[in-house]
Design a protein around this motif. Structure first.
Motif, short mmCIF file in Angstrom:
data_model
loop_
_atom_site.label_atom_id
_atom_site.label_comp_id
_atom_site.label_asym_id
_atom_site.label_seq_id
_atom_site.Cartn_x
_atom_site.Cartn_y
_atom_site.Cartn_z
N ALA A 82 -2.52 3.72 -9.81
CA ALA A 82 -1.87 3.22 -8.71
C ALA A 82 -2.39 3.79 -7.21
CB ALA A 82 -0.38 3.92 -8.82
N ALA A 83 -2.98 4.94 -7.36
CA ALA A 83 -3.85 5.33 -6.10
C ALA A 83 -5.09 4.55 -5.88
CB ALA A 83 -4.05 6.74 -6.05
N PHE A 84 -5.69 4.10 -6.90
CA PHE A 84 -7.10 3.43 -6.76
C PHE A 84 -6.68 2.12 -6.27
CE2 PHE A 84 -9.98 0.48 -8.77
CZ PHE A 84 -11.38 1.06 -8.26
N GLN A 85 -5.50 1.52 -6.41
CA GLN A 85 -5.16 0.24 -6.00
C GLN A 85 -4.96 -0.05 -4.67
OE1 GLN A 85 -2.42 -2.20 -8.67
NE2 GLN A 85 -2.08 -0.12 -9.88
N ALA A 144 -4.20 9.26 1.85
CA ALA A 144 -3.17 10.00 0.95
C ALA A 144 -3.34 9.60 -0.61
CB ALA A 144 -2.03 9.67 1.11
N ALA A 145 -3.90 8.16 -0.99
CA ALA A 145 -4.02 7.99 -2.23
C ALA A 145 -5.38 8.56 -2.71
CB ALA A 145 -4.11 6.38 -2.11
N VAL A 146 -6.39 8.73 -2.02
CA VAL A 146 -7.53 9.31 -2.62
C VAL A 146 -7.54 10.71 -2.91
CG1 VAL A 146 -8.53 10.17 -0.46
CG2 VAL A 146 -10.10 9.05 -2.08
N ARG A 147 -6.60 11.37 -2.37
CA ARG A 147 -6.30 12.78 -2.49
C ARG A 147 -5.68 12.91 -4.11
NH1 ARG A 147 -8.98 16.45 0.29
NH2 ARG A 147 -9.46 15.38 2.27
N VAL A 148 -5.11 11.73 -4.69
CA VAL A 148 -4.43 11.66 -5.99
C VAL A 148 -5.50 11.59 -6.69
CG1 VAL A 148 -2.79 10.69 -7.52
CG2 VAL A 148 -2.07 10.95 -4.93
N ILE A 149 -6.38 10.62 -6.55
CA ILE A 149 -7.77 10.37 -7.28
C ILE A 149 -8.34 11.34 -7.49
CG2 ILE A 149 -9.81 9.00 -7.54
CD1 ILE A 149 -8.31 6.94 -5.94
N ALA A 201 0.72 -1.20 0.14
CA ALA A 201 0.04 0.09 0.13
C ALA A 201 0.89 1.22 0.03
CB ALA A 201 -1.01 -0.01 1.12
N LEU A 202 1.78 1.33 0.79
CA LEU A 202 3.09 2.48 0.85
C LEU A 202 3.43 2.57 -0.56
CD1 LEU A 202 5.04 2.60 4.19
CD2 LEU A 202 3.83 4.44 3.11
N ASN A 203 4.00 1.48 -0.96
CA ASN A 203 4.48 1.62 -2.42
C ASN A 203 3.74 2.28 -3.55
OD1 ASN A 203 6.88 0.39 -1.57
ND2 ASN A 203 6.18 -1.64 -2.12
N GLN A 204 2.39 1.66 -3.51
CA GLN A 204 1.60 2.16 -4.53
C GLN A 204 1.11 3.69 -4.23
OE1 GLN A 204 0.40 0.84 -7.13
NE2 GLN A 204 0.80 -1.41 -6.61
N VAL A 205 0.97 4.19 -2.89
CA VAL A 205 0.85 5.54 -2.52
C VAL A 205 2.07 6.37 -3.29
CG1 VAL A 205 0.59 7.19 -0.85
CG2 VAL A 205 -0.49 5.26 -0.75
N LEU A 206 3.40 6.15 -3.17
CA LEU A 206 4.38 6.87 -3.48
C LEU A 206 4.44 6.74 -5.01
CD1 LEU A 206 7.13 5.99 -0.95
CD2 LEU A 206 5.75 7.93 -1.14
N GLU A 207 4.30 5.87 -5.66
CA GLU A 207 4.14 5.42 -7.13
C GLU A 207 2.96 6.60 -7.60
OE1 GLU A 207 5.04 4.84 -10.98
OE2 GLU A 207 6.13 4.30 -9.09
N ALA A 208 2.13 6.69 -7.03
CA ALA A 208 0.81 7.50 -7.37
C ALA A 208 1.39 8.88 -7.37
CB ALA A 208 -0.37 7.32 -6.54
N TYR A 209 2.12 9.47 -6.25
CA TYR A 209 2.40 10.82 -6.11
C TYR A 209 3.57 10.94 -7.12
CZ TYR A 209 -0.46 12.55 -2.25
OH TYR A 209 -1.58 12.93 -1.41
N ARG A 210 4.65 10.16 -7.25
CA ARG A 210 5.51 10.15 -8.15
C ARG A 210 5.15 10.39 -9.59
NH1 ARG A 210 7.74 5.83 -7.03
NH2 ARG A 210 8.74 6.40 -5.38
N ALA A 211 4.23 9.66 -9.95
CA ALA A 211 4.04 9.69 -11.46
C ALA A 211 2.57 10.47 -11.53
CB ALA A 211 3.97 8.06 -11.94
N HIS A 212 2.01 10.90 -10.79
CA HIS A 212 0.53 11.56 -10.95
C HIS A 212 -0.22 10.48 -11.66
CE1 HIS A 212 2.12 15.77 -10.45
NE2 HIS A 212 3.01 15.30 -11.10
#
Length: 590
Positions: free
Chosen positions: A484-487, A540-545, A469-480
């Motif tokens: 990744a955030a949805f996962q 944090a992830a839902v903020r990217v979404i 989950a942590l890895n996916q959040v950071l990938e979401a922020y790194r690559a917009h």
């Protein structure tokens, strides 16, 4: 010139400066910071840097503002000092565009078209069209165009008002004699530098000189040293901006100063020397709006042509005069206050720090998980050191975003500030819960306690799910990356499922005596902290979404309702990802 005349002049100057500020702010909004971003990307070549600096300064009508932007980029480590030199040289050329626009004041009234282009006609018309756009269009882009037109109109109104306010003064014989004394190069340079430093705008001081030229008292011999001084005076803004910045940022401000001083001294010696030897025929020619604009442009282009081949020597000079010193705070250099005037750039820098916070939190998480199975005091010290850095980032970024929110932001920018404030809080809280994990590891190590093989296997599976989950959040922020955030949310649901099951099993082990109370307490503490880390990953992830979603979508209007819909079977894709995560992390320990 009485008190009324002085007040009228101050009012005219205020209108001019406000118009320039309004137009500049509108242009920055219209380009969404793209001009500033170009400074970062297209400065690999000195000639590109000159062209880019001229373009940016022409758009924002200020060489000082462009130089301050460069200081911010150098301070943040985005630009190298050598890359900034070309931009600074080009900015001096670009800032002359305003004087060229204002030369319209020198047009004749021979026909209606030319009359409409004069400031006294064009200013009110432009401002009127601008206020129509600004008042009757709600869409951001058209409203911003209105702001630009209002600013341009006020620019013209201000210059004409200055001309009218100065007219009585220029008719006085004493003033005409005083102005003749400005042909003394030292006095002329000093006056030009002082006025520009006072109002912190060479554009405005050149405009004052253009307004004075309408009376016929300005000659080439008086205009030249004043314009030279104006170029030196504009360096004050950059010098003030570099106070408290890094060594290279101070050097960038010094490049701006040295460039203008060297150019002024060179052409002062050449032109005054030629006039003394052979007598220049245009030396006492009367200047008007157009000739002052041309002199301003020619002088800055000539200075750039003179010093461009010596750009490396210029860098060496500032490096020699400003030697190396101690290191600066890396967070402070990224979150440079100079970027606040360009919100899109400031937001991108803030995103960079949020991502750095996430990386630190992730690194600490892996350290803490490792401590649970292989305790190492050095690793614990590193974790605590990184946690202090994380707290420092959170405090600095929170203050920076609050300052940024006070600037003029569009709806998208305001949303992003809000999302970043939530994200930095989530990553900081993840860091705190990771510290709790390390404290449990320390307690287990100090008491020489360990989990049963079955409990350890369950804990390993849970830690792996949280780690993903942590890895996916950071990938979401790194690559917009919204996908990744949805996962993350399906993983968070599986973490909740695992922790609920493990609590029940551990209580059963306590009842049967398979586990002691001391070990059981630490196990339950670990479950609680891991679950909370997962919760903050979800937040944090839902903020990217939220940022990536289209207007009108549920996640844009109500995040909680969006998550509730997912949990109630509102997305087949979510259900599929949940099933995959369940199979990967829950079923092996069920």
């Amino acid at each position: 010139m009485g008190i009324r005349g002085v007040i009228a002049l101050l009012g005219a100057l205020a209108i001019f400066l406000f118009g320039m500020s309004t137009m500049t702010s509108g242009l920055e909004k219209l380009t969404s910071g793209k001009l500033a971003s170009l400074l970062e990307k297209l400065t690999d070549n000195i000639f590109k840097g000159v062209l880019l600096g001229a373009a940016v300064a022409g758009m924002v009508h200020s060489s000082a503002a462009t130089t301050v932007m460069c200081i911010g980029f150098v301070n943040a480590g985005i630009l190298k000092l050598r890359q900034a030199v070309g931009v600074i040289m080009g900015a001096n050329i670009g800032t002359t565009i305003t004087a060229q626009i204002l030369r319209l004041g020198g047009l004749s009234d021979e026909n209606l078209f030319l009359a409409l282009l004069k400031p006294e006609m064009l200013g009110p018309l432009t401002a009127f069209v601008g206020i129509l756009f600004f008042s009757f269009f709600n869409s951001g882009r058209k409203k911003t165009v209105g702001q630009i037109l209002i600013g341009l109109g006020l620019l013209f109104i201000g210059i004409k008002s200055m001309e009218s306010a100065l007219a009585p003064l220029t008719e006085l014989e004493a003033f005409q004699h005083l102005f003749i004394r400005f042909s003394n190069p030292v006095l002329g340079i000093a006056v030009g530098a002082a006025i520009t430093a006072l109002i912190q705008s060479s554009t405005a001081s050149v405009a004052i000189l253009q307004a004075l030229s309408a009376s016929g008292v300005v000659t080439f011999s008086t205009a030249l040293p004043i314009i030279m001084g104006q170029n030196i005076g504009t360096c004050v803004t950059a010098i003030l901006s570099s106070i408290g910045a890094s060594r290279n940022a101070k050097r960038t401000a010094a490049v701006h100063l040295y460039f203008n001083v060297i150019g002024t001294v060179f052409f002062l010696v050449v032109l005054y020397g030629l006039n003394a030897l052979i007598g220049l025929p245009f030396w006492q020619d009367t200047m008007d709006y157009g000739s002052i604009a041309n002199l301003h442009s020619f002088f800055n282009i000539a200075c750039t042509a003179l010093l461009l081949p010596f750009n490396r020597q210029l860098v060496s000079l500032v490096e020699w005069t400003i030697p190396d010193s101690g290191a600066a705070d890396p967070v402070a250099t990224v979150l440079d206050p100079r970027f606040l005037s360009t919100p899109s750039v400031a937001l991108e820098r803030a995103r960079t720090v949020v991502l750095q916070m996430g990386e630190l939190a992730k690194n600490n998480y892996h350290l803490a998980v490792e401590l649970l199975s292989h305790y190492d005091q050095k690793q614990l010290d590193l974790l605590n050191e990184q946690e202090e850095a994380l707290d420092h980032m959170e405090s600095s970024l929170d203050q920076y975003l609050v300052q940024l929110s006070r600037h003029s932001l569009d709806d998208k920018g305001s949303d992003l500030v809000s999302d970043l404030l939530h994200a930095l809080s989530d990553f900081e809280r993840i860091g705190d819960y990771v510290v709790n994990l390390s404290e449990s590891a320390t307690a287990l190590n100090d008491a020489a306690l360990s989990f049963s093989p079955k409990a350890q296997a369950e804990l390993d599976s849970l830690c792996a799910a949280v780690g993903e989950a942590l890895n996916q959040v950071l990938e979401a922020y790194r690559a917009h990356d919204a996908y990744a955030a949805f996962q993350v949310e399906p993983l968070e649901e599986v973490v909740d499922l695992i922790t609920a099951a493990l609590r029940e099993r551990h209580v059963e082990r306590l009842k049967t005596g398979e586990c002691t109370v001391e070990v059981g307490t630490q196990f339950l503490e670990l479950l609680t902290n891991l679950e909370r880390i997962s919760d903050h990953c979800s937040n944090a992830a839902v903020r990217v979404i939220h940022q990536a979603a289209e207007k009108g979508s549920l996640v844009r209007s109500d995040i909680h309702a969006y998550l509730h819909q997912l949990h109630q079977g509102g997305s087949p894709q979510f259900d599929q990802l949940f099933a995959q995560a369940t199979e990967k992390y829950y079923q092996p320990i069920s």
